[in-house]
Design an enzyme around this catalytic site. Structure first.
Site, PDB file in Angstrom:
ATOM      1  N   ASP A  29       0.764  -1.175  -0.176  1.00 23.18           N
ATOM      2  CA  ASP A  29       0.468   0.111  -0.489  1.00 23.18           C
ATOM      3  C   ASP A  29       0.922   1.292   0.015  1.00 23.18           C
ATOM      4  O   ASP A  29       2.457   1.000   0.575  1.00 23.18           O
ATOM      5  CB  ASP A  29      -0.822  -0.690   1.497  1.00 23.18           C
ATOM      6  CG  ASP A  29      -1.897   1.096   1.529  1.00 23.18           C
ATOM      7  OD1 ASP A  29      -1.732   1.651   0.428  1.00 23.18           O
ATOM      8  OD2 ASP A  29      -1.825   1.741   2.813  1.00 23.18           O
ATOM      9  N   ASP A  43      -1.584  -0.414   5.671  1.00 14.89           N
ATOM     10  CA  ASP A  43      -1.755   0.005   7.415  1.00 14.89           C
ATOM     11  C   ASP A  43      -3.143   0.239   7.695  1.00 14.89           C
ATOM     12  O   ASP A  43      -3.714   0.512   8.666  1.00 14.89           O
ATOM     13  CB  ASP A  43      -0.228   0.961   7.821  1.00 14.89           C
ATOM     14  CG  ASP A  43      -1.616   2.106   6.407  1.00 14.89           C
ATOM     15  OD1 ASP A  43      -1.811   3.127   7.675  1.00 14.89           O
ATOM     16  OD2 ASP A  43      -1.592   2.624   5.446  1.00 14.89           O
ATOM     17  N   ASP A  50      -7.077  -2.101   3.758  1.00 14.41           N
ATOM     18  CA  ASP A  50      -6.292  -3.165   3.687  1.00 14.41           C
ATOM     19  C   ASP A  50      -6.359  -3.953   4.294  1.00 14.41           C
ATOM     20  O   ASP A  50      -5.927  -5.381   3.667  1.00 14.41           O
ATOM     21  CB  ASP A  50      -5.090  -2.312   4.466  1.00 14.41           C
ATOM     22  CG  ASP A  50      -3.619  -1.676   3.138  1.00 14.41           C
ATOM     23  OD1 ASP A  50      -4.733  -1.384   2.043  1.00 14.41           O
ATOM     24  OD2 ASP A  50      -3.763  -0.396   3.810  1.00 14.41           O
TER      25      ASP A  50
END
Length: 614
Positions: free
Chosen positions: A314, A507, A511
């Site tokens: 990410d 995080d 996600d």
């Protein structure tokens, strides 16, 4: 785990008592050994019996049962109990590495809205989101969660999309724009027409994705189970042949002698060196990782990490800090300091994240007496008089509205254009900042033979592409929602080998589905959301991307140590088994060799704790 520990303690006390108490009454001594054995090994024997009834004969429970019961049958009671105690100690160590993270996704419930303000005429009625239908009109006030997907029909606002996209920069929405459930309305009042029922809404899909993704993820079998599947039947068949064949073909051989040898063979064959040292190796690796700020939730994940081929990231909060800060100041006709000062003063009355970033960059106290005639223009920016100067600060729409030529080749990030007394004075770039060790993390991963590094982000294409290019990532996919990320992950699965693993690093709440679906989910634990940490298999407690390469090195070292123990144990055991079958070595010599191998393997396992030399 507590029950297992207590069984080991109580059994050990009874076992020591049986060894120390010297009595002439043989049955009393035997009773103490049996009591100790039943306390510690009863569950193992029971499991073996249950598995046999289900057709699962050759597992480690069966091997441990037949070997230890065999020891009792040939009169080696202490050996039978000791082997079972060793086995249970090994299992106790292994239990520390049991995965606990996937039992709950309760943290995700934070994004589920409690109600929707449904408009009936001029009246607003709080309604359960499940009861709202497509076509209903809802009103979302400042600070409220957007309950359902819809289309804006009235109002302008800034929307915090971080729960869905993970991006720290709020998005501006107005009439005609799509509204996604799970986001938070920051400042304005929005009226929207519902386009999807709650069951089909974005927020519900996220919850479903996590649950479904977890079920798709295969679980690594414990090594000892895989090993026992092949090792146990071979050992049992050899022992059976050893007991039956020689007396039939060798002149003068007796069944009693060869049955004794067969049972001794079974006792020697007990893989206590493996069942203790293998869990200990992984336990040491997990301990070494924790010293480095890396929490590994199970030995199977540590094993899988060593086979990683693709690492997917990410962006916001993972490779970047997730903090909206001033990155560049470009002034025209005035100094950079003056441009920042005038802009910070003009924006000082707003609590918008852009305004907060400007004030943070200015870092001095704001004297409100210097400011007058503040006018906030929704969707455009702000106008104010600062020290008598007319300052206009906002996006390109504000400049166009005021017919002021501006710098159009916009750099990456959110741009605040500034005009002083209707003359263009420059622009300020506000963007997320890349973490200090992100670039090094990518280099380290490539040095660790990771074949592909990929970034999936909900951010815009120009921002995502620039970050990926600066860090040296192989691929980047931008403007993705949680469902899109899962789809991209499925595509990436096809690009790895059959034995290779895919790790995802993230995080945010958005996600969680991808973390759950990946072979290894790695969460940034320092600032990451609870949902991401729950869904992940490995948590980087320090929020440093470079620790991912460290974790891979630790896993590789752990596997090397485990393989060393396996090889050493099997070679020594093979020699001892041959000698036992030939009747050359006595049982206690074989036991000594077996225990010696176990001690050496255990000592070797503790090397995994030394993470510095990973």
């Amino acid at each position: 785990m507590k029950k297992r520990l207590w069984r080991i303690i109580v059994s050990s006390i009874v076992f020591i008592a049986a060894l120390l108490i010297k009595v002439d009454i043989e049955w009393l001594n035997l009773a103490l050994f049996i009591m100790s054995y039943v306390i510690v090994g009863g569950n193992v024997v029971l499991s073996a019996i249950k598995n046999i009834s289900r057709g699962q004969v050759f597992d480690e429970n069966f091997l441990m049962s037949i070997a230890t019961i065999g020891a009792f049958l040939i009169g080696e009671y202490p050996e039978g109990v000791a082997v079972m105690l060793f086995y249970e100690v090994g299992e106790l160590f292994q239990s520390y590495a049991v995965d606990k993270s996937r039992r709950s996704i309760a943290s995700l419930m934070d994004i589920r809205p409690d109600y929707a303000n449904v408009k009936h005429g001029e009246e607003l009625i709080k309604t359960d989101p499940d009861e709202v239908k497509i076509g209903d009109i809802i009103v979302v006030k400042a600070g409220e969660k957007i309950p359902l997907d819809g289309k804006v029909i009235d109002g302008n606002s800034m929307v915090d999309t971080s729960a869905l996209t993970g991006e720290s920069v709020p998005r501006e929405i107005g009439v005609g724009d799509e509204l996604l459930s799970g986001c938070i309305n920051i400042n304005g009042v929005i009226t929207a027409e519902v386009t999807k029922e709650f069951g089909e809404s974005t927020v519900t899909r996220i919850l479903d994705l996590v649950e479904n993704a977890s079920s798709k993820k295969s679980k690594s079998e414990q090594f000892i189970t895989k090993f026992a599947r092949y090792y146990t039947p071979i050992v049992v068949i050899i022992a059976a042949l050893l007991a039956i064949v020689p007396p039939l073909v060798i002149s003068g051989a007796t069944f009693s002698d060869w049955i004794y040898r067969a049972l001794a063979f079974l006792v020697v064959s007990c893989p206590c060196a493996l069942v203790i040292s293998i869990p200990l190796s992984f336990f040491g690796g997990i301990g070494g990782a924790s010293k480095s700020g890396i929490l590994v939730k199970g030995s199977n994940y540590l094993e899988a990490l060593a086979q990683t081929e693709i690492v997917v990231f990410d962006k916001t909060g993972t490779l970047t800090k997730g903090v909206f800060n001033v990155q560049e100041i470009h002034a025209e006709g005035i100094s950079k300091d003056e441009l920042l000062e005038l802009t910070a003063y003009a924006e000082s009355y707003s609590n918008h994240p852009i305004s907060l970033s400007l004030k943070r960059a200015y870092s001095k106290d704001i004297n409100n007496e210097r400011i007058s005639d503040v006018e906030e223009i929704s969707g455009h920016g702000v106008k104010a008089k600062v020290d008598g100067k007319k300052v206009s600060a906002g996006n390109f729409r504000l400049m166009e509205k005021m017919d002021i030529p501006y710098y159009e080749d916009e750099p990456v990030g959110t741009i605040v254009h500034v005009a002083v007394d209707n003359v263009y004075a420059g622009y300020i770039v506000i963007a997320d900042e890349v973490k200090a060790d992100s670039a090094q993390a990518i280099k380290d991963l490539k040095a660790a033979n990771i074949k592909q590094t990929v970034m999936l982000t909900g951010d815009t294409k120009n921002v995502g592409t620039k970050v990926a290019k600066d860090l040296g990532l192989d691929q980047v996919y931008t403007e993705l929602l949680p469902g899109d990320k899962v789809d991209k992950l499925e595509e990436l699965f096809t690009q790895k080998s059959a034995k290779g693993k895919l790790a995802f690093v993230g995080d945010g709440i958005n996600d969680a589905p991808v973390l759950a679906r990946a072979d290894i989910g790695i969460a940034m634990g320092g600032l990451g959301s609870d949902a991401a940490i729950e869904a992940a298999d490995i948590v980087i407690m320090t929020d440093e991307p470079s620790k991912i390469a460290t974790a891979i090195k630790i896993s590789q070292k752990t596997l090397r140590i485990a393989r060393q123990n396996i090889g050493f144990s099997l070679v020594v055991k093979a020699v001892v088994l041959v000698l036992s079958a030939m009747g050359i070595s006595t049982l206690w010599e074989a036991v000594f060799a077996d225990v010696g191998v176990t001690v050496i393997a255990v000592i070797n396992s503790f090397r995994a704790l030394n993470f510095k030399n990973a």
